[in-house]
Scaffold this active site. Structure first.
Site, PDB file in Angstrom:
ATOM      1  N   ASP A   1       0.862  -1.188   0.000  1.00 43.70           N
ATOM      2  CA  ASP A   1       0.000   0.000   0.000  1.00 43.70           C
ATOM      3  C   ASP A   1       0.898   1.238   0.000  1.00 43.70           C
ATOM      4  O   ASP A   1       1.920   1.288   0.704  1.00 43.70           O
ATOM      5  CB  ASP A   1      -0.911   0.019   1.232  1.00 43.70           C
ATOM      6  CG  ASP A   1      -1.965   1.103   1.135  1.00 43.70           C
ATOM      7  OD1 ASP A   1      -2.945   0.900   0.398  1.00 43.70           O
ATOM      8  OD2 ASP A   1      -1.804   2.149   1.790  1.00 43.70           O
TER       9      ASP A   1
ATOM     10  N   GLU B   1      -4.499   2.534  -4.577  1.00 48.13           N
ATOM     11  CA  GLU B   1      -3.060   2.599  -4.335  1.00 48.13           C
ATOM     12  C   GLU B   1      -2.512   1.282  -3.818  1.00 48.13           C
ATOM     13  O   GLU B   1      -1.432   1.233  -3.230  1.00 48.13           O
ATOM     14  CB  GLU B   1      -2.732   3.728  -3.345  1.00 48.13           C
ATOM     15  CG  GLU B   1      -3.290   3.553  -1.949  1.00 48.13           C
ATOM     16  CD  GLU B   1      -4.683   4.173  -1.769  1.00 48.13           C
ATOM     17  OE1 GLU B   1      -4.986   4.566  -0.636  1.00 48.13           O
ATOM     18  OE2 GLU B   1      -5.434   4.268  -2.755  1.00 48.13           O
TER      19      GLU B   1
END
Length: 356
Positions: free
Chosen positions: A239, A282
């Site tokens: 992430d 993301e």
């Protein structure tokens, strides 16, 4: 310059063959008539190559039509009025060198019309000498090759697209050609479209990585392979740290560029047997076949360090990574995605920019 009228000359066939039947004036009119009605622009200039020369002393009708200058506007000007930002300076220097050596010149560059629009051209320049070898003029003949250049560019673009057609398309095209030669052309186009649809269905449009669907399918395949060969399988859940604030400050276009760069870094530092994916947002994932947990941690740390070390243009970006591994030791019962997400949560909650 007024258009030249068709000539009425009483010369028999033998005279035409030898040119002995036409006087100097008539032959000059014939040549002028031919120049005026030639399809290619012709420019005649003085021989002074240094500024302020050379000067234009003659242009034909094709020149005025192609370049937009009238005869009156062109006469007395230098051919440099046709040059612009995209004109190949090296070609101009080469032309000067050839002419100074007494050689004819043939080249290609970009010229500009009176309205500022560019066009590709091929041109030749030859010196006009008298019987004593004295140079009096330079004669330049131009040809607009913009259409052929555009065609070449289209061919190159098509060639680049064809280079991305995958192996399955080649096999499918071969089978279709062998099964029905009469329908080969139509089937080939259909196969290309189908291959593109498959690629779009399995590829993340922003980064070119495997999308969520392809990621899930590949993970199942690798798990089945690990069970078959009794080899470990690891998963990295990744992430981008504080990415929402990055988007808020720098805008979504800059955020997209950042995601693309992270994808490039991940691809550049993984093995060809690994699968790098972008499940969404993301979030990224890396499937590591035949990799135990220690190897997964080492691999994850390398990826984390690569992203951290990259020279980001707006502000530093980092990633947090969670790892998980399944192997014969746990009878391949480990829930890879769940454990990798839990490890990712620990990385995020303990300070980010780390591996768990």
């Amino acid at each position: 310059m007024k258009p030249i009228s068709p000539l009425s000359i009483n010369i028999n066939d033998d005279d035409f063959l030898s040119w002995t039947g036409a006087d100097t004036y008539t032959r000059a009119r014939l040549f002028e008539f031919a120049l005026e009605h030639a399809n290619d622009p012709v420019i005649i200039t003085t021989t002074q190559l240094d500024l302020p020369g050379p000067h234009i002393v003659y242009v034909n009708r094709a020149f005025t039509l192609q370049c937009g200058y009238s005869t009156e506007e062109a006469i007395g000007q230098t051919p440099r009025i046709l040059q612009g930002p995209l004109t190949d300076r090296a070609e101009i220097v080469r032309m000067r060198s050839e002419l100074l050596q007494g050689n004819p010149f043939v080249g290609e560059t970009i010229n500009y019309r009176k309205d500022g629009s560019p066009y590709f051209m091929e041109w030749s320049v030859n010196g006009l000498y008298d019987d004593k070898g004295v140079l009096h003029f330079y004669v330049a003949v131009q040809r607009d090759v913009s259409a052929s250049k555009a065609y070449e560019q289209r061919i190159q673009e098509q060639a680049r697209e064809l280079a991305h057609v995958n192996q399955n398309l080649a096999i499918a095209n071969q089978d279709l050609a062998e099964s029905n030669q009469n329908l080969a052309t139509a089937n080939q186009e259909l196969a290309k479209v189908n291959a593109r649809l498959v690629e779009l269905a399995l590829t993340d449009s922003l980064t070119g990585l495997a999308n969520h669907r392809a990621y899930q399918s590949r993970l199942k395949e690798e798990l089945d392979r690990a069970k078959r060969y009794q080899t470990p399988l690891s998963l990295l859940s990744i992430d981008v740290d504080r990415f929402k604030s990055y988007n808020d400050v720098h805008g979504h276009p800059e955020g997209d560029v950042a995601l693309q760069q992270i994808a490039e870094l991940l691809k550049a530092h993984t093995r060809s047997s690994d699968c790098v994916a972008r499940p969404g947002g993301e979030e990224f994932a890396v499937i590591l076949p035949n990799t135990d947990h220690e190897g997964a941690l080492c691999h994850a740390e390398n990826l984390r360090a690569q992203v951290e070390a990259y020279n980001w243009p707006n502000r530093p970006l980092t990633i947090s990574i969670g790892t998980s591994t399944t192997s014969p030791a746990d009878n391949f019962t480990c829930p890879l995605i769940q454990l990798a997400d839990e490890a990712l949560y620990r990385s995020k909650s303990t300070g980010r920019n780390r591996v768990s």
